[in-house]
Design an enzyme around this catalytic site. Structure first.
Site, PDB file in Angstrom:
ATOM      1  N   LYS A 132     -14.862   8.523  -4.243  1.00  0.00           N
ATOM      2  CA  LYS A 132     -13.765   8.134  -3.062  1.00  0.00           C
ATOM      3  C   LYS A 132     -13.511   9.044  -2.606  1.00  0.00           C
ATOM      4  O   LYS A 132     -13.915  10.328  -1.518  1.00  0.00           O
ATOM      5  CB  LYS A 132     -13.413   6.904  -2.329  1.00  0.00           C
ATOM      6  N   GLY A 133     -12.601   9.685  -3.089  1.00  0.00           N
ATOM      7  CA  GLY A 133     -11.513  10.787  -2.500  1.00  0.00           C
ATOM      8  C   GLY A 133     -12.743  12.064  -2.599  1.00  0.00           C
ATOM      9  O   GLY A 133     -12.209  12.672  -1.643  1.00  0.00           O
ATOM     10  N   THR A 156      -2.430  -3.433 -11.363  1.00  0.00           N
ATOM     11  CA  THR A 156      -2.388  -2.701 -11.724  1.00  0.00           C
ATOM     12  C   THR A 156      -0.879  -2.597 -11.279  1.00  0.00           C
ATOM     13  O   THR A 156       0.473  -1.710 -11.724  1.00  0.00           O
ATOM     14  CB  THR A 156      -2.348  -1.091 -10.057  1.00  0.00           C
ATOM     15  N   ALA A 178      -4.412   2.343  -5.605  1.00  0.00           N
ATOM     16  CA  ALA A 178      -5.870   2.659  -5.423  1.00  0.00           C
ATOM     17  C   ALA A 178      -5.128   4.478  -6.554  1.00  0.00           C
ATOM     18  O   ALA A 178      -4.131   5.303  -6.626  1.00  0.00           O
ATOM     19  CB  ALA A 178      -5.985   3.650  -3.723  1.00  0.00           C
ATOM     20  N   GLY A 179      -6.279   5.227  -6.566  1.00  0.00           N
ATOM     21  CA  GLY A 179      -5.807   6.724  -7.379  1.00  0.00           C
ATOM     22  C   GLY A 179      -7.039   7.482  -6.584  1.00  0.00           C
ATOM     23  O   GLY A 179      -8.044   7.108  -7.246  1.00  0.00           O
ATOM     24  N   THR A 233      -9.587  -7.247  -6.496  1.00  0.00           N
ATOM     25  CA  THR A 233      -7.757  -7.009  -6.062  1.00  0.00           C
ATOM     26  C   THR A 233      -7.415  -7.946  -4.589  1.00  0.00           C
ATOM     27  O   THR A 233      -8.678  -8.770  -4.397  1.00  0.00           O
ATOM     28  CB  THR A 233      -7.288  -5.105  -5.091  1.00  0.00           C
ATOM     29  N   GLY A 261     -22.986  14.364  -6.571  1.00  0.00           N
ATOM     30  CA  GLY A 261     -22.124  15.608  -7.358  1.00  0.00           C
ATOM     31  C   GLY A 261     -22.063  15.431  -8.166  1.00  0.00           C
ATOM     32  O   GLY A 261     -23.194  14.554  -9.858  1.00  0.00           O
ATOM     33  N   GLN A 283     -10.052   0.829  -3.642  1.00  0.00           N
ATOM     34  CA  GLN A 283     -10.340   0.179  -4.572  1.00  0.00           C
ATOM     35  C   GLN A 283     -12.480  -0.006  -4.246  1.00  0.00           C
ATOM     36  O   GLN A 283     -12.712   1.076  -3.933  1.00  0.00           O
ATOM     37  CB  GLN A 283     -10.007  -1.453  -3.962  1.00  0.00           C
ATOM     38  N   GLY A 286      -3.547   5.721 -16.146  1.00  0.00           N
ATOM     39  CA  GLY A 286      -3.707   5.853 -17.032  1.00  0.00           C
ATOM     40  C   GLY A 286      -4.519   5.375 -18.166  1.00  0.00           C
ATOM     41  O   GLY A 286      -4.786   5.808 -19.402  1.00  0.00           O
ATOM     42  N   ASP A 290     -13.297   3.764  -8.349  1.00  0.00           N
ATOM     43  CA  ASP A 290     -12.820   4.469  -8.568  1.00  0.00           C
ATOM     44  C   ASP A 290     -14.823   5.766  -8.666  1.00  0.00           C
ATOM     45  O   ASP A 290     -14.556   6.381  -9.290  1.00  0.00           O
ATOM     46  CB  ASP A 290     -12.717   5.192 -10.461  1.00  0.00           C
TER      47      ASP A 290
HETATM   48  P1  GDP Z   1     -11.473   7.726  -5.705  1.00  0.00           P
HETATM   49  O1  GDP Z   1     -10.484   6.625  -6.706  1.00  0.00           O
HETATM   50  O2  GDP Z   1     -13.010   6.565  -5.665  1.00  0.00           O
HETATM   51  O3  GDP Z   1     -11.645   8.030  -5.255  1.00  0.00           O
HETATM   52  O4  GDP Z   1     -12.315   7.953  -7.573  1.00  0.00           O
HETATM   53  P2  GDP Z   1     -11.521   8.387  -8.865  1.00  0.00           P
HETATM   54  O5  GDP Z   1     -10.615   9.435  -8.480  1.00  0.00           O
HETATM   55  O6  GDP Z   1     -10.332   7.283  -9.361  1.00  0.00           O
HETATM   56  O7  GDP Z   1     -11.946   8.741  -9.702  1.00  0.00           O
HETATM   57  C1  GDP Z   1     -12.904  10.178  -9.741  1.00  0.00           C
HETATM   58  C2  GDP Z   1     -13.461  11.331 -11.038  1.00  0.00           C
HETATM   59  O8  GDP Z   1     -14.292  11.977 -10.722  1.00  0.00           O
HETATM   60  C3  GDP Z   1     -12.178  11.745 -10.564  1.00  0.00           C
HETATM   61  O9  GDP Z   1     -11.698  12.485 -11.027  1.00  0.00           O
HETATM   62  C4  GDP Z   1     -12.949  13.071  -9.670  1.00  0.00           C
HETATM   63  O10 GDP Z   1     -12.494  13.942  -9.493  1.00  0.00           O
HETATM   64  C5  GDP Z   1     -13.766  12.634 -10.681  1.00  0.00           C
HETATM   65  N1  GDP Z   1     -15.289  13.117  -9.639  1.00  0.00           N
HETATM   66  C6  GDP Z   1     -15.885  12.705  -8.321  1.00  0.00           C
HETATM   67  N2  GDP Z   1     -17.126  13.457  -8.513  1.00  0.00           N
HETATM   68  C7  GDP Z   1     -16.977  13.519  -9.385  1.00  0.00           C
HETATM   69  C8  GDP Z   1     -18.519  14.208 -10.051  1.00  0.00           C
HETATM   70  O11 GDP Z   1     -19.365  14.566  -9.287  1.00  0.00           O
HETATM   71  N3  GDP Z   1     -18.995  15.074 -11.383  1.00  0.00           N
HETATM   72  C9  GDP Z   1     -17.728  14.654 -11.981  1.00  0.00           C
HETATM   73  N4  GDP Z   1     -17.926  15.393 -13.194  1.00  0.00           N
HETATM   74  N5  GDP Z   1     -16.080  14.404 -11.749  1.00  0.00           N
HETATM   75  C10 GDP Z   1     -16.748  13.863 -10.340  1.00  0.00           C
HETATM   76  P1  IMO Z   2      -9.655   2.963  -6.481  1.00  0.00           P
HETATM   77  O1  IMO Z   2      -8.989   3.090  -5.692  1.00  0.00           O
HETATM   78  C1  IMO Z   2     -10.446   0.801 -10.000  1.00  0.00           C
HETATM   79  C2  IMO Z   2      -8.016  -3.542 -10.523  1.00  0.00           C
HETATM   80  C3  IMO Z   2      -6.956  -3.395 -10.971  1.00  0.00           C
HETATM   81  C4  IMO Z   2      -7.409  -4.761 -11.440  1.00  0.00           C
HETATM   82  C5  IMO Z   2      -7.250  -5.743 -10.288  1.00  0.00           C
HETATM   83  C6  IMO Z   2      -6.051  -5.998  -9.222  1.00  0.00           C
HETATM   84  O2  IMO Z   2      -8.562   4.363  -7.008  1.00  0.00           O
HETATM   85  O3  IMO Z   2     -10.561   2.719  -7.116  1.00  0.00           O
HETATM   86  P2  IMO Z   2      -4.020  -4.486  -7.577  1.00  0.00           P
HETATM   87  O4  IMO Z   2      -3.397  -4.102  -8.468  1.00  0.00           O
HETATM   88  O5  IMO Z   2      -5.437  -4.858  -7.264  1.00  0.00           O
HETATM   89  O6  IMO Z   2      -3.444  -6.527  -7.844  1.00  0.00           O
HETATM   90  O7  IMO Z   2      -5.213  -5.266  -9.512  1.00  0.00           O
HETATM   91  O8  IMO Z   2      -8.009  -4.290  -9.229  1.00  0.00           O
HETATM   92  N1  IMO Z   2      -8.219  -1.990  -9.257  1.00  0.00           N
HETATM   93  C7  IMO Z   2      -8.273  -1.184  -9.185  1.00  0.00           C
HETATM   94  N2  IMO Z   2      -9.729  -0.119 -10.107  1.00  0.00           N
HETATM   95  N3  IMO Z   2      -9.673   1.459  -9.257  1.00  0.00           N
HETATM   96  C8  IMO Z   2      -8.859   1.159  -7.830  1.00  0.00           C
HETATM   97  O9  IMO Z   2      -8.632   2.088  -7.055  1.00  0.00           O
HETATM   98  C9  IMO Z   2      -7.713   0.293  -8.497  1.00  0.00           C
HETATM   99  N4  IMO Z   2      -7.492  -0.851  -7.588  1.00  0.00           N
HETATM  100  C10 IMO Z   2      -7.121  -2.218  -8.849  1.00  0.00           C
HETATM  101  O10 IMO Z   2      -7.175  -2.813 -12.720  1.00  0.00           O
HETATM  102  O11 IMO Z   2      -8.642  -5.107 -13.164  1.00  0.00           O
HETATM  103 MG    MG Z   3      -9.384   5.711  -8.490  1.00  0.00          MG
END
Ligand code: GDP
Ligand code: IMO
Ligand code: MG
Length: 427
Positions: A16-17, A128, A39-40, A238, A412, A223, A301, A13
């Protein structure tokens, strides 16, 4: 043109997206090489927010071919839902390619993931619950069902029968659950044959040909480094290899193809699920980061655990991934602190560590050693050059570069596509 790998440097999180989206228009193919719908990734374009779980974030970029590589585990129902969600919002997925060698998440593995966690009690990983771990276990145990099996109903049935012999023993005898029937699983899978057929191909061959033809291939890790099954905080990880080396295995390209490895790093640290986290905060500062940073999981969530930036982890991630560049996200979230602590080392039972301790035991005992940097109060989301940033924020970025030993190529300052400070070209 080379292949570029993008990897999370912390516990996921990191944003990366968003970074994939920024590279988007220069990228011809965007490949997921591991993980599944655990992933999310959030991408915000013109105020519209898109969340993808299984497709690579590049699916949202017009002209970029999204690829699900052989290293991914695919829940076909989730995939089709995600495709129709995007198409319903005007994002075409017709160019999507799925590896015939990717593994399928069978419904019994989702059940086993959840029930195993319940039985682990306070030792649970906090997965997850999407069936990721049991599906990778089947792959290594040679019990897996692959995408290509959908197109040979005889083989599909044979493989499901073999898997269920073992799974039903586990479900019924160990977990007191009902047995699952072969027909239920086979019929369920066969429903996906027609909707998926057109996407399935030899993605390794496609990607190698694309690279030969000078195309840009972005390999997007899901991840992150500290969740890697080999290099992360095992067993709280993971079940795949998000680290850069995993990109070759999971996409079917050789290591000499890779020219750049971009580490995505949040300006502080978050973690979802169980496991050690030395710089975790349990106070109002942690609550502030969660609230201002919107730190709630895109997939489950769950509230993310929040803490200060940890330079030991960033240095370790630089080592195991050989990052060539860093992208620092969410610097805007740090506005409003008098001082910003940065973890520069660990105290492990009285001994100082500047690098990752070798053992799990020592890492679990690690207490953060902080250096305190000056904070800033200004809203920096409108800054578009380094000089626009308050002096203290500039000093924070420079201090991180010094501590982690790799240059920051971009910063960012908000979730939107344009909320970014570009320092060096990423491509
Ligand atoms: P990922 O799993 O690595 O792609 O990241 P996530 O999408 O799960 O979580 C990153 C969150 O931070 C998302 O809600 C993005 O929209 C938000 N985000 C990404 N870059 C920035 C930034 O530079 N500033 C802020 N405030 N939010 C950001
Ligand atoms: P993105 O790509 C954050 C964590 C889970 C748990 C562990 C194992 O959005 O960064 P799993 O279901 O993979 O067997 O769970 O890994 N986990 C993540 N934490 N971001 C993710 O993906 C994750 N994908 C798995 O919370 O601790
Ligand atoms: Mg994520």
């Amino acid at each position: 043109m080379p292949a570029i790998v993008l990897v999370g440097a912390q516990w996921g999180d990191e944003g990366k997206g968003k970074v994939t989206d920024l590279l988007g228009s220069s990228v011809d193919y965007c490949v997921r090489y591991q993980g599944g719908n655990n992933a999310g990734h959030t991408v915000v374009v013109d105020g519209e927010s898109y969340a993808v779980h299984l497709l690579p974030s590049g699916a949202i970029t017009p002209g970029c071919v999204p690829v699900i590589g052989n290293g991914v585990v695919v829940d076909p129902a989730v995939l089709l839902d995600e495709i129709s969600m995007l198409e319903g919002r005007g994002v075409s997925c017709t160019s999507l390619l799925i590896s015939a060698n990717a593994h399928l998440i069978a419904p019994y593995n989702t059940v086993i993931d959840k029930v195993t966690e319940r039985f682990l009690g306070h030792n649970r990983i906090g997965t997850t619950g999407r069936g990721i771990g049991p599906t990778y276990a089947d792959k290594v145990n040679r019990l897996g069902i692959r995408v290509q099996d959908l197109f040979d109903p005889g083989i599909l049935r044979q493989k499901v029968e073999g898997a269920l012999l073992q799974k039903n023993n586990l479900l019924v005898k160990a977990y007191n659950r009902r047995a699952i029937g072969v027909d239920e699983i086979v019929d369920g899978f066969l429903r996906y044959v027609d909707p998926l057929r057109g996407y399935v191909t030899d993605t390794s061959a496609v990607l190698n040909t694309a690279l030969d033809g000078g195309k840009v291939v972005l390999l997007e890790g899901a991840q992150a480094t500290m969740l890697d099954v080999d290099h992360g905080t095992y067993p709280f990880v993971t079940s795949s290899n998000p680290t850069a080396g995993g990109a070759c295995i999971g996409a079917g390209i050789g290591p000499t193809r890779i020219d750049k490895v971009i580490g995505v790093l949040k300006a502080y640290t978050t973690r979802v699920g169980a496991g050690p986290f030395p710089s975790e905060l349990f106070d109002a500062d942690g609550e502030h980061l969660r609230k201002v940073g919107g730190e709630y999981g895109v997939t489950t969530g769950r509230a993310r655990r929040c803490g200060w930036f940890d330079a030991v982890i960033a240095r370790y991630a630089t080592r195991v991934n050989a990052f060539t560049d860093y992208f620092l996200t969410k610097l805007d979230v740090l506005s409003g602190f008098e001082r910003v602590p940065v973890c520069v080392g660990y105290d492990v039972d009285g001994t100082r560590y500047d690098e990752m301790p070798m053992t799990q035991t020592d890492f679990h005992h690690a207490r953060p050693i902080y250096e305190y940097l000056d904070g800033w109060w200004e809203d920096i989301s409108g800054c578009r050059s380094f000089e626009d940033l308050p002096k203290a924020a500039q000093a924070y970025v420079k201090a991180l570069e010094e501590l982690i030993g790799a240059p920051v190529a971009g910063i960012g300052v908000g979730p939107g596509r344009d909320e970014v400070i570009a320092l060096r070209p990423l491509l």
